[in-house]
Design a protein around this motif. Structure first.
Motif, short mmCIF file in Angstrom:
data_model
loop_
_atom_site.label_atom_id
_atom_site.label_comp_id
_atom_site.label_asym_id
_atom_site.label_seq_id
_atom_site.Cartn_x
_atom_site.Cartn_y
_atom_site.Cartn_z
N LEU A 29 5.65 -1.06 -16.72
CA LEU A 29 5.09 -0.20 -15.68
C LEU A 29 5.59 -0.62 -14.31
O LEU A 29 5.70 -1.81 -14.02
CB LEU A 29 3.56 -0.25 -15.72
N ARG A 43 6.86 4.38 -15.94
CA ARG A 43 7.13 3.48 -17.06
C ARG A 43 8.64 3.43 -17.29
O ARG A 43 9.33 4.44 -17.19
CB ARG A 43 6.45 3.95 -18.35
N GLU A 45 11.36 3.11 -20.03
CA GLU A 45 11.51 3.28 -21.47
C GLU A 45 12.94 2.96 -21.87
O GLU A 45 13.89 3.42 -21.23
CB GLU A 45 11.18 4.72 -21.88
N ILE A 170 4.07 8.39 -15.07
CA ILE A 170 2.77 8.24 -15.71
C ILE A 170 1.70 8.95 -14.87
O ILE A 170 0.98 9.81 -15.34
CB ILE A 170 2.39 6.75 -15.87
#
Length: 175
Positions: A29, A43, A45, A170
């Motif tokens: 995060l 976030r 990824e 997010i």
């Protein structure tokens, strides 16, 4: 007795904030506080495919003279990337082998990229644009839709080796 309790509560609170921050960092995060992309919680990824033009990524900038100057001019936030800066959050505008032309506007493989150059920054200091050319193997040309963003228009392509992953919002808000 009240003073001791206050110190214990403040100490416990600081420890809790530190533990939550560490857990968020380890969980991928990140908090974006720059106008280059929407403000808020993001976030990182890991990509399950090759990075493509149009992907929004988190990437650590290299330790080069343009980024050293950007750090001194306060274009970059403090963070945990090499050189003590925060990762950039930018869109990949061009990949290795693509041709970037810098003039009154920016063209990638002859197509207009919705972007233009600024000759000075917000403090009136001159900005040196990237000269243009072919994006080398293992590099990305990055862009942000924010007009005053410090991106590849000025620092040129950067090594893909700094890639942290794809950027996924997010909880964000557009400034």
């Amino acid at each position: 007795m009240n003073r001791r309790r206050t110190i214990m509560v403040l100490g416990a609170s600081a420890m809790a904030v530190g533990l939550l921050s560490a857990a968020a960092w380890l969980g991928g995060l990140r908090l974006n506080l720059t106008p280059s992309e929407p403000l808020g919680l993001w976030r990182i990824e890991m990509p399950q495919r090759a990075i493509a033009a149009g992907d929004l990524v988190f990437i650590c900038p290299p330790q080069t003279p343009p980024f050293e100057e950007a750090r001194h001019r306060l274009y970059l936030a403090r963070g945990l990337c090499p050189g003590g800066v925060a990762p950039l959050i930018k869109s990949v505008a061009a990949l290795a082998g693509q041709h970037v032309e810098i003039g009154e506007d920016i063209r990638i493989d002859g197509r207009l990229a919705s972007s233009h150059l600024h000759r000075i920054d917000g403090a009136g200091r001159p900005l040196r644009p990237f000269a243009g050319g072919i994006v080398p193997p293992g590099y990305f040309y990055l862009h942000s839709p924010f007009a005053s963003s410090y991106d590849s228009r000025y620092f040129g392509p950067i090594p893909a080796s700094g890639l942290l992953g794809l950027a996924r919002p997010i909880l964000t808000v557009v400034p």
